[in-house]
Scaffold this active site. Structure first.
Site, short mmCIF file in Angstrom:
data_model
loop_
_atom_site.label_atom_id
_atom_site.label_comp_id
_atom_site.label_asym_id
_atom_site.label_seq_id
_atom_site.Cartn_x
_atom_site.Cartn_y
_atom_site.Cartn_z
N GLU B 53 0.83 -1.17 -0.19
CA GLU B 53 -0.15 0.01 0.13
C GLU B 53 0.78 1.35 0.08
O GLU B 53 0.47 2.41 -0.53
CB GLU B 53 -1.01 -0.08 1.27
CG GLU B 53 -2.00 -0.98 1.26
CD GLU B 53 -1.62 -2.41 1.75
OE1 GLU B 53 -0.66 -2.65 2.11
OE2 GLU B 53 -2.78 -3.05 1.91
N PHE B 115 -12.03 -6.67 13.88
CA PHE B 115 -10.81 -7.30 12.96
C PHE B 115 -10.50 -6.16 11.87
O PHE B 115 -11.49 -5.56 11.19
CB PHE B 115 -11.48 -8.53 12.38
CG PHE B 115 -10.29 -8.90 11.18
CD1 PHE B 115 -9.05 -9.56 11.80
CD2 PHE B 115 -10.59 -9.25 9.90
CE1 PHE B 115 -8.15 -9.92 10.73
CE2 PHE B 115 -9.56 -9.59 9.11
CZ PHE B 115 -8.24 -9.87 9.61
N GLN B 116 -9.24 -5.94 11.60
CA GLN B 116 -8.50 -5.01 10.86
C GLN B 116 -9.26 -3.73 10.94
O GLN B 116 -9.49 -2.76 10.06
CB GLN B 116 -8.76 -5.38 9.46
CG GLN B 116 -7.83 -6.55 9.01
CD GLN B 116 -7.58 -6.76 7.43
OE1 GLN B 116 -8.65 -6.49 6.67
NE2 GLN B 116 -6.42 -7.58 7.12
N LYS B 165 -17.53 0.24 5.96
CA LYS B 165 -18.10 -1.00 4.95
C LYS B 165 -19.58 -0.96 4.95
O LYS B 165 -20.00 -1.08 3.67
CB LYS B 165 -17.60 -2.34 5.32
CG LYS B 165 -18.00 -3.29 4.32
CD LYS B 165 -17.20 -4.80 4.87
CE LYS B 165 -17.50 -5.91 3.66
NZ LYS B 165 -16.88 -7.24 3.86
N MET B 489 24.61 8.27 2.07
CA MET B 489 24.36 9.68 2.95
C MET B 489 24.79 9.41 4.41
O MET B 489 25.69 10.06 4.85
CB MET B 489 23.24 10.35 2.67
CG MET B 489 22.98 11.66 3.07
SD MET B 489 24.41 12.59 2.41
CE MET B 489 23.40 13.35 1.08
#
Lengths: 163, 584
Positions: B53, B115-116, B165, B489
């Site tokens: 993502e 959940f999630q 949802k 760097m």
């Protein structure tokens, strides 16, 4: 603008969930110190008013105002110069008041125009509303009696009326 | 409002995106966002399926950098939302217009540790321009319109829309809504009023200061690109004949090959750009924000300079450095205003004589050009040489996306940016791993342009999996991987400031095998170890357009980026290339 360290900022914000968190989060991540904070709905239910007292030694006032203005839910910001505004704060305080000192305490309450809200044989709960500095003075006067609990609201303010 | 067609919130969401003109989005489906992925099948919007993502977010950013149109990404709830967090502060600090849509657990389940579930709006509040948690399906068209409006107007930035949802799932009655095409009239944003026009009095005052300045510098930042103000800037600079520095976020806003261009200022800027600012008597800051990487130690920065500061975000005016004239407004509109005011004041002829300043500046340019030493036979490649060859074997409108570190600085220093929107990079947040997904997003947005990602080996290992996306989705970007086997760097800082005590900066010079890895991801892969192989490899990469190409250049780890203003020092304490030290 006066040189006072604590300035009052009155913001009108949309009355939506999470708006106080946005404002508080902004203050913490930008390192601005809030001295006091009062939040309540306004006469228009779409908006709430958040009144801050900020320590302008922690950040330039202009930065605080400009950063607050970037929050989408902040609709209006007014900075109230202490010299040009009226501010009040409310304190609820419970003080020990056995019979030996009750008379002296009641005299003090009368002198300061505080109100008794609740009482029993040992304690008196009272309310006092005044300029924030007066709250501190009154608290000092009450301290010798024994303060059991004390709660302040944070200051609210409005601009002074023109002459 | 129009139409009144009944549909689910999920359908309305996709239709709203189409209505906003979205032609492509980057994302990855999952549980909570599933109902929105079904109508995507029937949509005109191209969906690019990413492998992580974070990649979706950086692709959306790259798309926005290159096209100027808002980038869109969409992911599910919880871990997916957490994974897309990094691109949000990146887009916030670079002022990139972006709309990120996240799935959320059903509205009634919010706050139950479902959940999630994670508090996406809470997590992203501090790193977005604004975010929304939508509670009713009927609000979807309006909120999507508001999200695009906020992302693209004023100072652009990322806006996140969190969608439970139940309001998008057609099996749930809460998803039922009556369609309408949201317009500006539907927006409910009483606190959002971006200001475009600058104050006329202040513009006039700025024009007077410019006219009278003996050692002025135009200090140009990313805001000039965001305002599409490159043409106006050029007109102003040529009219008043004032030298221009372009910050890392503004490279290309003014052509590097223009005689007035001094290049990049700041920590790794070139001597002339840094010193001209430092000795200036008037800095005309246009869409720049006095970032610490530009100013060095602040109380020693440009001590004699008065400041004109133009920015669309009033909170930038005076935030870091006291301004004499601070103008809130869109850079293009204000620059055009300054040009008009300048004409009223007599235009080019009324300018103070700046012959001495011009000759001082060109003297610095002659004495302190950017330099590096070519590699001796048998030594590893010099990274600067690789960038020069890339520059010379590609058209000038090639889009370059870089990661973060030495290779980013070499790219800014050694490429020649002659066109706006040709350098895509993470200058503010400094996000390693930015280049590959950003290059993919840029290529999707500008399919007819050549797009090179210039990456380091540390960065490559963070987001290389998106080359799978590029192969599968047929997005033929090219990657120049400058592999010095180090976090270069950091290694440079340890060499210079930690007595050459190298702590956790060596990656490995054999593992991974980048050629095999790139081939496994469907790319053409070339390894280059000697200077004479560099140009042929670039030419070969440029001929391949049916799949991504990775060219691994094995570069010299001992090479450091100069000039350099050490952290905490003033810009007067610039460290030049060792070969130029006796010229100071």
């Amino acid at each position: 603008m006066s040189a006072e360290r604590f300035h009052t900022i009155v913001t009108t914000v949309e009355n939506k969930p999470g708006v106080l968190a946005r404002v508080a989060g902004l203050f913490s991540r930008r390192g601005f110190n809030i001295e006091s904070l009062a939040v309540a709905p306004t006469d228009d239910e779409r908006f709430s008013r958040i009144t801050f007292t900020v320590d302008v030694e922690s950040a330039p006032l202009e930065q605080v105002v400009n950063q607050l203005n970037k929050l989408i839910n902040v609709v209006d910001i007014k900075e109230l110069d202490p010299a040009d505004s009226v501010s009040r704060e409310l304190m609820l305080v419970t003080v020990s008041a056995d019979s030996s000192r009750r008379g002296a305490l009641m005299d003090l309450i009368d002198d300061w125009r505080a109100y008794v809200l609740n009482e029993n044989d040992e304690q008196i709960m009272l309310s006092f509303s005044a300029r924030p500095a007066r709250l501190l003075e009154f608290e000092e006067q009450l301290r010798p009696f024994g303060i059991t609990e004390l709660q302040r609201t944070g200051r609210v303010a409005l601009p002074s009326l023109g002459r | 409002m129009s139409d009144n067609q009944q549909m689910s919130g999920g359908e309305a969401l996709v239709k709203s995106l189409e209505h906003e003109g979205v032609d492509v989005m980057f994302g990855l489906p999952g549980g909570a966002i599933l109902p929105v992925y079904d109508p995507i099948i029937d949509s005109s919007i191209r969906h690019i399926l990413v492998r992580h993502e974070q990649g979706a977010g950086h692709m959306a950013e790259g798309y926005a950098h290159a096209t100027g149109r808002p980038g869109v990404c969409m992911v599910t709830s919880g871990p997916a939302a957490a994974n897309v967090v990094t691109p949000l502060p990146d887009a916030f600090l670079e002022s990139v217009p972006m709309v990120c849509i996240t799935g959320q657990v059903p509205y009634a389940a919010i706050g139950t540790d479902a959940f999630q579930e994670c508090d996406t709006t809470g997590i992203t509040m501090a790193v977005t321009k604004h975010n929304f948690l939508v509670s009713d399906a009927q609000d979807i068209p309006r909120i999507i319109h508001e999200a695009f409006h906020i992302a693209t107007t004023g100072r652009p930035g990322p806006v996140l829309v969190d969608i439970p949802k139940d309001i998008v799932d057609p099996v749930n009655p809460r998803s039922a809504m009556s369609w309408y095409e949201a317009t500006d009239a539907d927006m409910e944003l009483p606190g959002y009023r971006p200001v475009m026009e600058g104050d006329r009095e202040l513009i006039r005052r700025a024009a007077e200061l410019i006219r009278d300045a003996e050692r002025p510098v135009l200090y140009v930042g990313g805001g000039v690109l965001k305002a599409r103000a490159a043409d106006a800037l050029r007109e102003l600079a040529e009219m008043v004949q004032i030298p221009v520095v372009t910050t890392l976020m503004a490279r290309g806003a003014f052509p590097d090959s223009h005689e007035l261009c001094l290049g990049m200022p700041g920590m790794h800027g070139n001597y002339t750009a840094v010193t001209a600012m430092q000795q200036s008597d008037l800095l005309i800051s246009l869409g720049a924000r006095f970032d610490d990487r530009v100013t060095g130690k602040l109380d020693g920065f440009a001590p004699d300079a008065k400041i004109i500061h133009v920015d669309i975000d009033p909170a930038e005016l005076g935030k870091v450095r006291q301004t004499l004239v601070g103008i809130q407004g869109d850079c293009r509109v204000v620059i055009e205003g300054i040009i008009a005011a300048m004409r009223e004041l007599g235009g080019a002829d009324a300018q103070v004589d700046r012959t001495a300043w011009r000759s001082t500046v060109s003297g610095w340019q002659e004495r302190f050009p950017l330099v590096y030493e070519q590699s001796a036979p048998g030594e590893k490649l010099k990274p600067q040489y690789v960038i020069e060859e890339l520059r010379d074997h590609n058209p000038s409108d090639t889009i370059v996306a870089s990661g973060v570190g030495q290779h980013q600085m070499y790219t800014s220093q050694w490429w020649r940016f002659d066109h706006p929107y040709t350098f895509v990079n993470s200058g503010g947040l400094g996000t390693m791993g930015f280049s590959i997904p950003a290059a993919i997003g840029a290529k999707v947005g500008m399919p007819d342009r050549r797009v090179w990602a210039v990456d380091g080996d540390g960065c490559f290992q963070m987001t290389a999996q998106e080359l799978v996306t590029a192969s599968v989705e047929n997005i033929p970007i090219k990657v120049a991987l400058l592999n010095n086997s180090y976090l270069g760097m950091v290694r440079q800082w340890q060499e210079m400031f930690y007595d050459e005590r190298y702590s956790e900066v060596y990656l490995q010079d054999r593992i991974p095998d980048y050629v095999k890895w790139a081939e496994a991801m469907g790319c053409e892969a070339i390894r280059v170890e000697s200077p004479e192989e560099v140009a042929p490899a670039i030419d070969k990469a440029n001929e391949i357009n049916d799949r991504p190409v990775v060219v691994e250049f094995r570069t010299d780890a001992r090479e450091n980026v100069f000039p350099m203003v050490p952290s905490g020092k003033t810009n007067s304490e610039l460290v030049v290339d060792p070969s130029q030290q006796d010229r100071l």
